[in-house]
Design an enzyme around this catalytic site. Structure first.
Site, short mmCIF file in Angstrom:
data_model
loop_
_atom_site.label_atom_id
_atom_site.label_comp_id
_atom_site.label_asym_id
_atom_site.label_seq_id
_atom_site.Cartn_x
_atom_site.Cartn_y
_atom_site.Cartn_z
N ARG A 133 0.82 -1.23 0.00
CA ARG A 133 0.00 0.00 0.00
C ARG A 133 0.84 1.26 0.00
O ARG A 133 0.41 2.32 0.44
CB ARG A 133 -0.97 0.01 1.17
CG ARG A 133 -1.93 -1.17 1.14
CD ARG A 133 -3.06 -1.02 2.11
NE ARG A 133 -3.87 -2.22 2.10
CZ ARG A 133 -3.63 -3.28 2.86
NH1 ARG A 133 -2.62 -3.27 3.71
NH2 ARG A 133 -4.40 -4.34 2.78
N LYS B 115 2.07 11.35 -10.87
CA LYS B 115 1.24 10.45 -11.68
C LYS B 115 2.04 9.18 -11.99
O LYS B 115 3.20 9.27 -12.40
CB LYS B 115 0.82 11.13 -12.98
CG LYS B 115 -0.37 12.06 -12.82
CD LYS B 115 -0.92 12.49 -14.17
CE LYS B 115 -2.11 13.41 -14.00
NZ LYS B 115 -2.59 13.94 -15.30
N GLU C 177 7.32 18.92 -24.64
CA GLU C 177 6.68 19.20 -23.34
C GLU C 177 7.11 20.57 -22.81
O GLU C 177 6.33 21.26 -22.14
CB GLU C 177 7.01 18.10 -22.32
CG GLU C 177 6.49 16.70 -22.69
CD GLU C 177 4.98 16.50 -22.50
OE1 GLU C 177 4.28 17.45 -22.10
OE2 GLU C 177 4.50 15.37 -22.77
N LYS D 83 5.39 23.34 -13.25
CA LYS D 83 4.62 22.15 -12.87
C LYS D 83 4.40 22.11 -11.36
O LYS D 83 3.34 21.69 -10.89
CB LYS D 83 5.33 20.88 -13.36
CG LYS D 83 4.47 19.68 -13.14
CD LYS D 83 4.63 18.58 -14.12
CE LYS D 83 3.62 17.48 -13.82
NZ LYS D 83 3.83 16.28 -14.60
N GLU E 40 -6.00 16.85 -10.23
CA GLU E 40 -6.70 17.24 -11.46
C GLU E 40 -8.21 17.27 -11.26
O GLU E 40 -8.97 16.73 -12.07
CB GLU E 40 -6.32 16.27 -12.59
CG GLU E 40 -6.40 16.89 -13.96
CD GLU E 40 -5.84 15.99 -15.04
OE1 GLU E 40 -4.73 15.42 -14.86
OE2 GLU E 40 -6.48 15.88 -16.08
N ARG F 144 -4.57 21.37 -13.15
CA ARG F 144 -3.67 20.37 -13.73
C ARG F 144 -4.08 19.94 -15.13
O ARG F 144 -3.24 19.53 -15.93
CB ARG F 144 -3.58 19.16 -12.79
CG ARG F 144 -2.49 18.19 -13.19
CD ARG F 144 -2.10 17.23 -12.08
NE ARG F 144 -0.98 16.41 -12.52
CZ ARG F 144 -0.21 15.71 -11.73
NH1 ARG F 144 -0.41 15.72 -10.43
NH2 ARG F 144 0.80 14.98 -12.20
N ASN G 171 -2.56 18.94 -19.98
CA ASN G 171 -2.95 18.02 -21.05
C ASN G 171 -3.02 18.71 -22.41
O ASN G 171 -3.45 18.11 -23.39
CB ASN G 171 -4.31 17.39 -20.73
CG ASN G 171 -4.26 16.58 -19.45
OD1 ASN G 171 -3.25 15.93 -19.18
ND2 ASN G 171 -5.31 16.64 -18.66
N HIS H 41 -2.42 16.80 -25.58
CA HIS H 41 -2.39 15.37 -25.27
C HIS H 41 -3.61 14.60 -25.78
O HIS H 41 -3.49 13.41 -26.04
CB HIS H 41 -2.22 15.16 -23.76
CG HIS H 41 -0.80 15.31 -23.31
ND1 HIS H 41 -0.10 16.49 -23.46
CD2 HIS H 41 0.08 14.43 -22.75
CE1 HIS H 41 1.13 16.33 -22.99
NE2 HIS H 41 1.26 15.10 -22.56
N HIS I 179 -2.44 11.68 -27.83
CA HIS I 179 -2.70 10.27 -27.52
C HIS I 179 -3.39 9.57 -28.69
O HIS I 179 -3.14 8.40 -28.96
CB HIS I 179 -3.56 10.14 -26.26
CG HIS I 179 -2.78 10.35 -24.99
ND1 HIS I 179 -3.35 10.70 -23.80
CD2 HIS I 179 -1.45 10.26 -24.73
CE1 HIS I 179 -2.43 10.81 -22.87
NE2 HIS I 179 -1.26 10.57 -23.41
N HIS J 172 6.12 9.71 -27.77
CA HIS J 172 5.09 10.48 -27.07
C HIS J 172 5.27 11.98 -27.30
O HIS J 172 4.31 12.68 -27.65
CB HIS J 172 5.14 10.16 -25.56
CG HIS J 172 4.20 10.99 -24.75
ND1 HIS J 172 2.83 10.84 -24.82
CD2 HIS J 172 4.42 12.00 -23.87
CE1 HIS J 172 2.25 11.71 -24.02
NE2 HIS J 172 3.18 12.44 -23.42
N1 GLY Z 1 1.88 15.03 -17.52
C1 GLY Z 1 0.71 15.68 -17.08
C2 GLY Z 1 0.53 15.69 -15.60
O1 GLY Z 1 1.45 15.35 -14.89
O2 GLY Z 1 -0.51 16.03 -15.11
#
Ligand code: GLY
Length: 384
Positions: free
Chosen positions: A129, A151, A197, A245, A255, A264, A268, A271, A275, A287
């Site tokens: 956990r 993430k 990015e 960030k 998010e 957050r 994207n 993206h 994607h 990517h």
């Molecule tokens: N790569 C996008 C984020 O970390 O939210």
């Protein structure tokens, strides 16, 4: 070995954890003492999960540093391939953590690109956990984005479709150590992919309180230095992105901010289109390359909606070209197939796509359910 320059430290504070992102050249030999300093007791064991393709001396440097700080090391080399970022690899990793009896306060150290960081972070999030994870990104993309913010994830396959990061957990690292010396072995194509990015961050900076001032101009000015692998310029551009960030995830770690607040979700940008094209048959895109195309598609969608003029589309295409990234798909891609795939994106809300759209330079917003004709104009702008 002493670091080649004084490292930059960007603090990240989120409800899920506070930690430093340390950025500099020649930092890996200091990994062990830095990790040991974060442990409540002596550092007796660590699992080093690394990209199997990294140069031997890079892996050895990290392992030796951890050993010199007192840790017994279990090393796990993984193949960094999207098709292997799956349950089977996560299971293999969990078996390795279990077999070496890693305990609750003993860390998993991820050394590699975003894929390795995501997989190792996911295993660390669910093993017992949650055990600590240390992110040591070795690609520009992972340094400026994936390693920061907690993430983690694995892909899920349904038939022929590989649905990216469809399963995952938020698990903030205890430390991010970005050693730009490791970029020395990064292929040019991957360095350029990381710049996508950075460009994304520059295009949303005006909507992020706490982002570095003048980021769009500074990023434009830094592209040539990054491509020349100037360590000082690399440290700068990484520090700008990480500062942005850090500001984003401090205010919206999970998010959940409403669309009007951005939060957050702004990260994207590019993206949802990206994607959709990344795993298109016959394209073979990294990517970051897919995100670069996505930025152009998003800017064109903004223009189609009257949210921006042609100057923004030209600016974005110009930045993508300056970074040496593709600004069109290889011939043969079908607009309908891309639009269809966009319906599969994780950010779809109630079956309708939510898109992040850039406005005037440096600002962006989240748009729920944009008209399909405007989205189609975005897709057409990147067809080969
Ligand atoms: N790569 C996008 C984020 O970390 O939210």
């Amino acid at each position: 070995m002493l670091p080649l320059m004084h490292p930059r430290v960007v603090p990240v504070t989120t409800p899920g954890g506070a930690y430093d992102v340390v950025i500099g050249a020649g930092l890996l030999p200091s990994l062990g003492p830095r990790v040991a300093a974060l442990c409540p007791g002596p550092l007796t064991r660590a699992v080093l999960v690394h990209d199997a393709a990294l140069p031997g001396p890079t892996v050895a440097s990290a392992a030796e540093s951890l050993r010199s700080a007192g840790a017994r090391i279990e090393q796990v080399g993984l193949v960094a391939d999207e098709s292997r970022k799956d349950w089977a690899s996560a299971g293999e990793l969990l078996r390795a953590l279990t077999a070496c009896r890693l305990e609750r306060d003993q860390p998993v150290v991820a050394l590699g690109g975003g894929l390795i960081g995501d997989l190792a972070g996911f295993a660390a999030a669910v093993y017992r956990r949650g055990v600590p994870v240390i992110q040591c990104p070795t690609t520009l993309l992972a340094m400026v984005d994936a390693s920061v913010g907690g993430k983690t994830g694995v892909n899920v396959r349904i038939g022929e479709d590989l649905l990216k990061n469809m399963a995952g957990a938020f698990h903030q690292p205890r430390l991010v150590l970005a050693d730009v010396a490791t970029l020395g072995s990064l292929p040019d194509r991957h360095l350029r992919a990381g710049l996508a990015e950075c460009i994304k961050h520059a295009l949303i900076a005006g909507s992020v309180p706490g982002a570095p001032a003048g980021m769009l101009e500074r990023t434009r000015g830094a592209i040539a230095g990054v491509l020349a692998r100037d360590p000082g310029v690399c440290v700068d551009i990484i520090a700008w992105s990480v500062t942005l960030k850090a500001a984003v995830v401090a205010s919206d770690e999970r998010e959940t901010a409403p669309d009007h607040a951005g939060g957050r979700a702004l990260l994207n940008l590019g993206h949802t289109f990206g994607h959709a094209v990344e795993t298109l048959p016959g394209q073979d895109l990294l990517h970051g390359e897919a995100v670069g195309l996505g930025l152009i598609a998003a800017a064109t969608t903004s223009q189609a909606l009257g949210l921006a003029g042609t100057a923004l589309v030209d600016l974005v295409r110009g930045l993508i070209r300056a970074a040496g990234l593709p600004d069109r798909l290889a011939p043969g891609a079908d607009a309908g197939a891309i639009l269809d795939r966009m319906g599969h994106d994780k950010k779809v809300s109630a079956g309708r796509p939510r898109l992040v759209l850039p406005r005037e330079a440096g600002r962006a917003g989240v748009h729920a359910d944009p008209p399909v004709e405007a989205v189609r104009a975005g897709v057409r702008a990147i067809l080969g």
